[in-house]
Design a protein around this motif. Structure first.
Motif, short mmCIF file in Angstrom:
data_model
loop_
_atom_site.label_atom_id
_atom_site.label_comp_id
_atom_site.label_asym_id
_atom_site.label_seq_id
_atom_site.Cartn_x
_atom_site.Cartn_y
_atom_site.Cartn_z
N SER A 67 54.56 -52.55 24.88
CA SER A 67 53.57 -53.44 24.25
C SER A 67 54.25 -54.45 23.33
N ALA A 68 55.34 -54.04 22.69
CA ALA A 68 56.05 -54.93 21.77
C ALA A 68 57.03 -55.87 22.48
N SER A 69 57.26 -55.65 23.76
CA SER A 69 58.21 -56.46 24.51
C SER A 69 57.54 -57.75 24.98
N ASN A 70 58.34 -58.61 25.64
CA ASN A 70 57.78 -59.85 26.19
C ASN A 70 57.44 -59.71 27.67
N CYS A 71 57.27 -58.48 28.14
CA CYS A 71 56.84 -58.26 29.51
C CYS A 71 55.43 -58.82 29.72
N ASP A 72 55.17 -59.32 30.91
CA ASP A 72 53.87 -59.93 31.20
C ASP A 72 52.88 -58.93 31.79
N VAL A 73 53.38 -57.94 32.52
CA VAL A 73 52.50 -56.99 33.19
C VAL A 73 53.23 -55.66 33.37
N VAL A 74 52.47 -54.59 33.41
CA VAL A 74 53.01 -53.25 33.64
C VAL A 74 52.67 -52.83 35.07
N SER A 75 53.68 -52.49 35.85
CA SER A 75 53.48 -51.90 37.17
C SER A 75 53.66 -50.40 37.03
N LEU A 76 52.57 -49.67 37.12
CA LEU A 76 52.57 -48.23 36.83
C LEU A 76 52.39 -47.45 38.12
N GLN A 77 53.30 -46.52 38.37
CA GLN A 77 53.18 -45.60 39.50
C GLN A 77 52.47 -44.34 39.03
N HIS A 78 51.45 -43.93 39.80
CA HIS A 78 50.72 -42.74 39.37
C HIS A 78 50.71 -41.65 40.44
N GLU A 79 51.20 -40.51 40.04
CA GLU A 79 51.03 -39.24 40.72
C GLU A 79 50.98 -38.21 39.62
N LEU A 128 42.08 -44.53 34.72
CA LEU A 128 43.22 -45.38 35.03
C LEU A 128 42.78 -46.62 35.80
N VAL A 129 41.92 -46.45 36.80
CA VAL A 129 41.46 -47.60 37.57
C VAL A 129 40.67 -48.56 36.70
N LYS A 130 39.84 -48.02 35.82
CA LYS A 130 39.04 -48.88 34.96
C LYS A 130 39.89 -49.65 33.95
N GLN A 131 41.00 -49.07 33.52
CA GLN A 131 41.86 -49.77 32.56
C GLN A 131 42.86 -50.71 33.24
N SER A 132 42.98 -50.62 34.57
CA SER A 132 43.94 -51.45 35.30
C SER A 132 43.28 -52.76 35.74
N ALA A 133 44.06 -53.82 35.72
CA ALA A 133 43.57 -55.10 36.24
C ALA A 133 43.32 -55.00 37.74
N VAL A 134 44.17 -54.28 38.43
CA VAL A 134 43.98 -53.99 39.85
C VAL A 134 44.74 -52.70 40.16
N SER A 135 44.20 -51.94 41.11
CA SER A 135 44.88 -50.72 41.56
C SER A 135 45.15 -50.83 43.04
N PHE A 136 46.33 -50.37 43.45
CA PHE A 136 46.71 -50.38 44.85
C PHE A 136 46.69 -48.96 45.39
N VAL A 137 46.21 -48.81 46.61
CA VAL A 137 46.25 -47.53 47.33
C VAL A 137 46.93 -47.78 48.67
N LEU A 138 47.30 -46.69 49.36
CA LEU A 138 48.13 -46.82 50.55
C LEU A 138 47.33 -46.92 51.84
N THR A 139 46.04 -46.55 51.80
CA THR A 139 45.24 -46.58 53.03
C THR A 139 43.81 -47.01 52.70
N PRO A 140 43.09 -47.56 53.69
CA PRO A 140 41.67 -47.88 53.49
C PRO A 140 40.84 -46.64 53.13
#
Length: 369
Positions: A67-79, A128-140
Motif C-alpha cells: 500500500s505504501a509503494s508506488n505499485c498501481d495494482v495488486v495481482s493476487l493468486q488465491h488458493e 475476495l471477489v467483492k473487494q477485487s476490481a476483477v477476478s479471473f477463473v480458469l473455466t466458464p
C-alpha cells in the motif's frame, strides 16, 4: 504500469508458484514486482518483500508495504492453502484485505459449490471477489459457480485459461521405455503432489483389472508429498504398499520428488496419455492437465469439474470416466485403447488445438482485461 504480484513463487515448490512465475514472464510490457508468501523457509530471494503465511502480523505488514509503494495494482493468486490459518482454510487472507489500499486483480484457483467445504471458505471467496476490481477463473464452469452459488456479478468474473509453456510437438513412441515392457505397452503418467483426493489407489486397482484382462499398461506416478504434510506422507506409503499387494511392481513406477517443469515435460513426452482421478466433482483447477494436453497427449479423467470443462472446450483428447471408482476408470481406459488406429494423428490435432493456451497469449488476455 507497476504490478505487485502476491503469491508463492517457485522456491515454495507448488503449482500456484509456477503459475505466478509464468504469468510474470508473460507480462514483459509491465514492471513486475514479487511479494512472496512462504512458511518460514524457501523464501523468495528476489522478492521486494515477503510474508510468513503462518503469521497474521507478517501478512498485515506485507499489505502495508504494498500500500505504501508506488505499485498501481495488486495481482493476487488465491488458493486456500497458501494463505495460512487453521485447517488450511486460508482465513489469514482477511488480514491482507484489511490493510491493502491498492486495487486488486485476483486469480481464483479453487471454486466450489460443495456443501462439504468449510463455510469459511465460501465466505472468503465472496469477500475476495467483492473487494477485487476483477477476478479471473480458469473455466466458464467456475464463473457460473461463483455467479449462481454466491450471487456475484458475472461481469466481475472473467475466464482466462491456464497457460502453458511454448513447447515443440514431440510424436509419441511405442518403443520400450523399460526392459520389462513390450514394444506395444501403453504408458500413462500422473503428476502432482500425493494427496488422498487424487484417487491414485483407484487408478492402481483399474490397472490391476486391466492386467488381468491381458492389457500391458505402465504408469509413472511423479510428485512428492507437500512439505510438512504427514497425511500425504502416509498416503504415499499406502500407495507403495498397494502397488506391491496388487502385483504391479513391474508396471508402476513412483518418482517421489518435486518434479521440475522440464522433468514434467520429459515424462509427458515418454508417455501416451495422462490419467487423473480426483475423487470430488469440485476440483476446479489443474496446471498439469493443460500441460499434458498442450504437448499433444490425451488425458483420461474421472468426472471432476476441470476435466469436464476441458472436454467441453477441446472435445477430442479428453476421455471422461462415468464415475469415480476403478470400474469406471477401466471402462474409460478400454474406450481410449480402442482409438489406437487414430492415436498418433489425434495427438497432432490435440497439439494444434491447444496453442491458444500458450503463456504469451494468456499474458495478452490479462493485459487487455
Amino acid at each position: 504500469m507497476r504490478i505487485a504480484h502476491v503469491s508463492t513463487f517457485p522456491e515454495a515448490r507448488c503449482g500456484i508458484a509456477l503459475y505466478a512465475s509464468d504469468l510474470i514472464n508473460a507480462l514483459p510490457m509491465y514492471e513486475n514486482r514479487k511479494y512472496a508468501l512462504h512458511r518460514g523457509k524457501n523464501v523468495t530471494e528476489d522478492a521486494v518483500s515477503h510474508a510468513d503465511a503462518s503469521d497474521p502480523g507478517s501478512i498485515r505488514d506485507l499489505a502495508r508495504a504494498i500500500s505504501a509503494s508506488n505499485c498501481d495494482v495488486v495481482s493476487l493468486q488465491h488458493e486456500f492453502g497458501i494463505w495460512g490459518g487453521a485447517g488450511s482454510n486460508g482465513e489469514q487472507l482477511y488480514d491482507f484485505l484489511d490493510e491493502i489500499t491498492k486495487p486488486i486483480v485476483t486469480t481464483l484457483h479453487t471454486t466450489f459449490q460443495s456443501a462439504d467445504r468449510p463455510k469459511i471458505q465460501g465466505e472468503i471467496l465472496r469477500s475476495l471477489v467483492k473487494q477485487s476490481a476483477v477476478s479471473f477463473v480458469l473455466t466458464p464452469k467456475s464463473q457460473e459457480t461463483l455467479r449462481t452459488g454466491y450471487g456475484l456479478l458475472q461481469e466481475d468474473i472473467r475466464v482466462i485459461p491456464h497457460g502453458v509453456p511454448m513447447i515443440p510437438y514431440v510424436p509419441p513412441s511405442f518403443t520400450k521405455r523399460h526392459e520389462t515392457e513390450s514394444a506395444d505397452a501403453w504408458r500413462l503418467c500422473t503428476i502432482g503432489f500425493f494427496r488422498p483426493s487424487k484417487g491414485i489407489e483407484t487408478i492402481l486397482n483399474a490397472l490391476a483389472t486391466l492386467k488381468g484382462l491381458g492389457h500391458n499398461v505402465g504408469l509413472v506416478i511423479a510428485g512428492s508429498p507437500q512439505p510438512g504434510r504427514i497425511d500425504q506422507e502416509r498416503y504415499l506409503l499406502r500407495v507403495r504398499d498397494l502397488i506391491t499387494d496388487l502385483g504391479l511392481v513391474s508396471s508402476v513406477e513412483i518418482d517421489a520428488r518435486f518434479i521440475a517443469r522440464n522433468q514434467q515435460i520429459q515424462l509427458i513426452c515418454e508417455s501416451h496419455a495422462g490419467i487423473f482421478a480426483y475423487q470430488g466433482f469440485d476440483q476446479a483447477s489443474s496446471g498439469t492437465i493443460p500441460l499434458v494436453l498442450a504437448m499433444g497427449r490425451p488425458v483420461i479423467c474421472t468426472p471432476f469439474e476441470f476435466a469436464q470443462a476441458k472436454k467441453l472446450e477441446i472435445g477430442e483428447g479428453v476421455t471422461i470416466a462415468k464415475g469415480f471408482d476403478s470400474a469406471a476408470i477401466v471402462e474409460a481406459l478400454l474406450h481410449f485403447f480402442r482409438a489406437r488406429p487414430d492415436y498418433v494423428q489425434s495427438t497432432e490435432r490435440l497439439y494444434a488445438g491447444t496453442r491458444q493456451w500458450a503463456w504469451p497469449t494468456v499474458g495478452c488476455a490479462y493485459a487487455i482485461a
